[in-house]
Enzyme design. Sequence first.
Site, PDB file in Angstrom:
ATOM      1  N   TYR A 143      48.590  45.690  53.160  1.00 35.54           N
ATOM      2  CA  TYR A 143      48.712  46.973  52.453  1.00 35.54           C
ATOM      3  C   TYR A 143      49.769  47.874  53.093  1.00 35.54           C
ATOM      4  O   TYR A 143      50.193  48.858  52.510  1.00 35.54           O
ATOM      5  CB  TYR A 143      47.369  47.708  52.395  1.00 35.54           C
ATOM      6  N   LYS A 193      40.888  33.758  57.150  1.00 30.27           N
ATOM      7  CA  LYS A 193      41.324  32.571  56.414  1.00 30.27           C
ATOM      8  C   LYS A 193      42.157  31.751  57.386  1.00 30.27           C
ATOM      9  O   LYS A 193      43.356  31.495  57.160  1.00 30.27           O
ATOM     10  CB  LYS A 193      42.115  33.018  55.164  1.00 30.27           C
ATOM     11  N   ASP A 225      36.601  32.895  51.613  1.00 36.87           N
ATOM     12  CA  ASP A 225      36.082  32.408  50.325  1.00 36.87           C
ATOM     13  C   ASP A 225      34.594  32.083  50.439  1.00 36.87           C
ATOM     14  O   ASP A 225      33.799  32.398  49.553  1.00 36.87           O
ATOM     15  CB  ASP A 225      36.893  31.204  49.814  1.00 36.87           C
ATOM     16  N   ASP A 249      38.741  45.120  51.535  1.00 36.07           N
ATOM     17  CA  ASP A 249      38.795  45.878  50.285  1.00 36.07           C
ATOM     18  C   ASP A 249      37.989  45.144  49.211  1.00 36.07           C
ATOM     19  O   ASP A 249      37.139  45.713  48.528  1.00 36.07           O
ATOM     20  CB  ASP A 249      40.267  46.027  49.859  1.00 36.07           C
ATOM     21  N   ASP A 253      33.728  45.788  47.881  1.00 33.41           N
ATOM     22  CA  ASP A 253      33.334  46.037  46.484  1.00 33.41           C
ATOM     23  C   ASP A 253      32.255  45.049  46.059  1.00 33.41           C
ATOM     24  O   ASP A 253      31.288  45.409  45.393  1.00 33.41           O
ATOM     25  CB  ASP A 253      34.542  45.900  45.538  1.00 33.41           C
TER      26      ASP A 253
END
Length: 361
Positions: A143, A193, A225, A249, A253
């Site tokens: 980001y 990851k 994942d 992020d 959620d």
Amino acid sequence: MNYKIALIRGDGIGPEVVNEAVGVLDAAAEKFGHSIEYVDVLLGGCATDAVGKSYPDGTAEKCRACDAILLGAVGGPKWGPDKPADQRPETALLALRKDLELYANLRPATLRPAMADSSPLRRETAEKGIDLMMVRELTGGIYFGKRDKYQTEDRGVECTDLMAYSEKEIERIGRRAFELARLRRGKVSSVDKANVLETSRLWREVMHRLAKEYPDVQYEDVLVDNCAMQIVRDPGQFDVVVTENMFGDILSDEASMVTGSIGLLPSASIGDTAPGLYEPIHGSAPDIAGQDKANPMATILSAAMMFRYSFQRREEADAIEQAVDAVLAEGWRTADIAKPGEKVVGTKEMGRLIREKLAAL
Ligand code: IPM
Ligand code: MG
């Protein structure tokens, strides 16, 4: 104590939910003998409308002069991705986090007792309880990396977003996670990851180093994942989940959704020295703005986090959380979390009920 709090009311339902949180902060101040002074700070789409940019000059300085910052929500279709960056609300939020070095984003996903049957998960899964703390790195990674957009000879336009992480950035967020785990159930799940990304391999290396320093904390690596899957399969297995900016992020959620009530979830963004930033994790909900329909509970619970993490006042934080739980237990709901037949009240009335409970505790 005397506290100075910056209020970023923001866009959409932001001003309405901030109003109710201020009411609760005042009620807590009165109950526990504090005084609070508020300073309004303009940021977001409303700032674009007022002064032409979403992050007006001097915003960070104004905030730095306060002990903590309370933010409602920013954003809306009026200031969409087609607008120049300096007019977009999201740019302002990212800039504020970066300028104040608020690198640790704490997002608790809690299934509050009275809301147990609101979770979309199967009853037997939800009944095990959900009480996880997502610790998201907030000022690094993709980001904030270098972006590029250029014309290629044969593939049309191409874009890149760079994901960079340094040992120092990983270590400081990691420490936060381990320290928090010590105050909770003593488990850290670090999400990466590492089977693909170099940044993730460094992340894992640093986390393993830290895990040795905190032998009393149980530690595990989880691939991102798999983590996404585990959050819907059995969220009760997680205590503290620590991860980089973009994974956090997305996963925060997801974690909020499994609690069944995004309108109830607060967050804290903290650094080492600057004032912490407290905000609900929900957005600005422009479709219901100004209609006295928004759920103020997430912002009120953010005020509780402010007492806990910025002011080190556990009693006040516990009292606010208890007041919210008591009002929920009595069956009061805002429309977003109500099931047929439940007692639906508006934003203001919900704020009043919580203030009343708090005073009576
Ligand atoms: C959040 C939001 C922001 C983020 C956006 C609005 C920039 O999605 O707080 O999670 O990605 O950090
Ligand atoms: Mg988000």
